[in-house]
Write a protein that holds these residues in place. Structure first.
Motif, mmCIF file in Angstrom:
data_model
loop_
_atom_site.group_PDB
_atom_site.id
_atom_site.type_symbol
_atom_site.label_atom_id
_atom_site.label_comp_id
_atom_site.label_asym_id
_atom_site.label_seq_id
_atom_site.Cartn_x
_atom_site.Cartn_y
_atom_site.Cartn_z
ATOM 1 N N PHE A 66 0.818 -1.209 0.000
ATOM 2 C CA PHE A 66 0.000 0.000 0.000
ATOM 3 C C PHE A 66 0.851 1.258 0.000
ATOM 4 C CE2 PHE A 66 -2.381 3.276 2.380
ATOM 5 C CZ PHE A 66 -3.475 3.412 1.538
ATOM 6 N N ARG A 67 2.070 1.148 0.544
ATOM 7 C CA ARG A 67 2.936 2.331 0.652
ATOM 8 C C ARG A 67 4.360 1.926 0.311
ATOM 9 N NH1 ARG A 67 2.907 6.527 5.792
ATOM 10 N NH2 ARG A 67 3.997 8.236 4.757
ATOM 11 N N LEU A 68 4.700 2.010 -0.964
ATOM 12 C CA LEU A 68 6.020 1.620 -1.433
ATOM 13 C C LEU A 68 6.979 2.800 -1.389
ATOM 14 C CD1 LEU A 68 5.005 -0.445 -4.598
ATOM 15 C CD2 LEU A 68 5.633 -1.348 -2.345
ATOM 16 N N SER A 69 8.248 2.483 -1.199
ATOM 17 C CA SER A 69 9.276 3.512 -1.293
ATOM 18 C C SER A 69 9.576 3.783 -2.769
ATOM 19 C CB SER A 69 10.551 3.061 -0.575
ATOM 20 O OG SER A 69 11.123 1.941 -1.244
ATOM 21 N N GLU A 70 10.390 4.790 -3.018
ATOM 22 C CA GLU A 70 10.728 5.135 -4.402
ATOM 23 C C GLU A 70 11.456 3.983 -5.091
ATOM 24 O OE1 GLU A 70 13.330 8.484 -6.896
ATOM 25 O OE2 GLU A 70 13.062 8.646 -4.721
ATOM 26 N N GLU A 71 12.399 3.349 -4.385
ATOM 27 C CA GLU A 71 13.137 2.228 -4.958
ATOM 28 C C GLU A 71 12.228 1.039 -5.259
ATOM 29 O OE1 GLU A 71 13.965 3.861 -2.294
ATOM 30 O OE2 GLU A 71 15.898 4.822 -2.715
ATOM 31 N N GLN A 72 11.314 0.751 -4.314
ATOM 32 C CA GLN A 72 10.394 -0.367 -4.505
ATOM 33 C C GLN A 72 9.457 -0.125 -5.677
ATOM 34 O OE1 GLN A 72 8.621 -0.496 -0.655
ATOM 35 N NE2 GLN A 72 10.395 -1.479 0.325
ATOM 36 N N LYS A 73 9.028 1.125 -5.835
ATOM 37 C CA LYS A 73 8.137 1.453 -6.960
ATOM 38 C C LYS A 73 8.856 1.248 -8.292
ATOM 39 C CE LYS A 73 4.330 3.136 -8.754
ATOM 40 N NZ LYS A 73 4.704 3.170 -10.165
ATOM 41 N N LYS A 74 10.135 1.593 -8.352
ATOM 42 C CA LYS A 74 10.910 1.385 -9.577
ATOM 43 C C LYS A 74 11.032 -0.099 -9.890
ATOM 44 C CE LYS A 74 13.726 5.603 -9.230
ATOM 45 N NZ LYS A 74 15.093 6.147 -9.030
ATOM 46 N N VAL A 75 11.272 -0.902 -8.856
ATOM 47 C CA VAL A 75 11.386 -2.343 -9.072
ATOM 48 C C VAL A 75 10.051 -2.922 -9.529
ATOM 49 C CG1 VAL A 75 11.828 -4.553 -7.943
ATOM 50 C CG2 VAL A 75 13.274 -2.589 -7.425
ATOM 51 N N VAL A 76 8.955 -2.456 -8.935
ATOM 52 C CA VAL A 76 7.624 -2.922 -9.341
ATOM 53 C C VAL A 76 7.364 -2.621 -10.811
ATOM 54 C CG1 VAL A 76 5.148 -2.498 -9.064
ATOM 55 C CG2 VAL A 76 6.570 -2.865 -7.052
ATOM 56 N N ASP A 77 7.664 -1.388 -11.230
ATOM 57 C CA ASP A 77 7.455 -1.009 -12.633
ATOM 58 C C ASP A 77 8.363 -1.822 -13.561
ATOM 59 O OD1 ASP A 77 5.622 0.840 -11.795
ATOM 60 O OD2 ASP A 77 7.031 2.522 -11.789
ATOM 61 N N PHE A 78 9.576 -2.090 -13.108
ATOM 62 C CA PHE A 78 10.512 -2.874 -13.929
ATOM 63 C C PHE A 78 10.001 -4.302 -14.114
ATOM 64 C CE2 PHE A 78 14.329 -5.341 -14.799
ATOM 65 C CZ PHE A 78 14.980 -4.536 -15.724
ATOM 66 N N ILE A 79 9.507 -4.912 -13.032
ATOM 67 C CA ILE A 79 8.993 -6.281 -13.114
ATOM 68 C C ILE A 79 7.736 -6.336 -13.978
ATOM 69 C CG2 ILE A 79 8.025 -8.191 -11.778
ATOM 70 C CD1 ILE A 79 9.850 -7.445 -9.494
ATOM 71 N N LYS A 80 6.889 -5.316 -13.874
ATOM 72 C CA LYS A 80 5.685 -5.280 -14.707
ATOM 73 C C LYS A 80 6.045 -5.288 -16.187
ATOM 74 C CE LYS A 80 2.513 -2.919 -11.531
ATOM 75 N NZ LYS A 80 1.692 -1.696 -11.303
ATOM 76 N N GLY A 81 7.160 -4.634 -16.525
ATOM 77 C CA GLY A 81 7.603 -4.636 -17.913
ATOM 78 C C GLY A 81 8.208 -5.963 -18.334
ATOM 79 N N ASN A 82 8.727 -6.724 -17.360
ATOM 80 C CA ASN A 82 9.383 -8.003 -17.662
ATOM 81 C C ASN A 82 8.413 -9.178 -17.700
ATOM 82 O OD1 ASN A 82 11.765 -6.684 -17.797
ATOM 83 N ND2 ASN A 82 12.715 -7.653 -16.030
#
Length: 273
Positions: free
Chosen positions: A87-103
């Protein structure tokens, strides 16, 4: 296709959800050369190879981030260790989430309902391992969703049946103890008391028997609602990289070189005139 709230057409949206992606963070992976063994979050965040043209941009971004951290005291959270709050991701975690969504990509054939899962990663073994993991996680979610109501009913009847069994055993013990204590006593009051205890024991047994029947039916319902999956093609470790396309890269660099040399030649020609 059925009347389920989450139909197969929504599975791609499910896999693209933040909750599903965050659940992949603690998955343990090992690279093909065996030199790295860590969780998927750390692999994505700390062990990705950079392309040549992205190095200067990443360096500038890193310098700006280091400069901004001098004036901000931000709490760091890693993918390994504490539980991550989707529910509350850090900036680094959000980047990893977006990266995995692309993969990680999921598609479904509307005619056959065949689900296709495609995973891209820089390491071939990690790629195949995550494809298997994503497939298993999706099957687990679908099974849990389709059997949720039946499992709740089963747990409810399990609790009632357990309590009914204890009540029956208690009534049986009281009836047996009273019968043994008044074995050779012939009194109307004793007979009436024994009859009451026997009837109470029988009622407890009937209740336990009925609840146990409902429990078995609930267990059968869970099994009935559990979907069966068939894997048409298992994930395999790729032998060749899917990208970047080397021929296209070489062709692009040749065209860029020709363009730059042409501009340089035109510039020299105009300066001579």
């Amino acid at each position: 296709m059925s009347t389920d709230a989450i139909s197969p057409l929504l599975y791609p949206d499910l896999m693209a959800s933040t909750d599903f992606v965050v659940s992949l963070f603690p998955v343990k992976i090992t690279t093909e050369d065996g030199e790295l063994s860590t969780d998927y979050y750390t692999y994505i965040y700390q062990h990705q190879k950079q392309s040549i043209w992205s190095v200067p941009f990443n360096w500038i971004r890193g310098q700006l981030k280091a400069f901004s951290e001098l004036f901000a005291d931000e709490e760091k959270t890693s993918g390994e260790g504490g539980k991550i709050d989707a529910f509350r991701l850090s900036e680094e975690q959000k980047k990893v989430v977006d990266f995995i969504k692309g993969n990680v990509q999921c598609s479904i054939d509307k005619k056959t309902n065949v689900i296709s899962i495609v995973v891209q990663d820089q390491d071939p073994l990690v790629c195949a391992s995550m494809a298997d993991t994503v497939s298993a996680r999706l099957q687990e979610f679908i099974t849990r969703y389709r059997t949720n109501k039946a499992r709740i009913d089963m747990e409810y009847y399990e609790n009632l049946s357990r309590k009914a069994k204890l009540d029956y055993e208690d009534a049986l013990a009281r009836y047996g103890a009273y019968s043994d204590a008044n074995l050779n006593i012939v009194r109307k009051e004793t007979e009436l008391k024994q009859t009451v205890l026997e009837n109470e024991m029988q009622l407890k047994y009937n209740t336990y028997s009925a609840l146990n029947t409902q429990l078995q039916a609930a267990k059968a319902k869970v099994q009935e609602r559990t979907p069966a999956f068939t894997t048409l093609q298992c994930a395999t470790v790729p032998l060749k990289p899917d990208g970047p396309k080397r021929m296209l890269f070489v062709l692009g660099m040749m065209l860029l070189t020709i363009f730059i040399l042409s501009l340089y030649a035109i510039r020299d020609y105009l300066l001579k005139d």
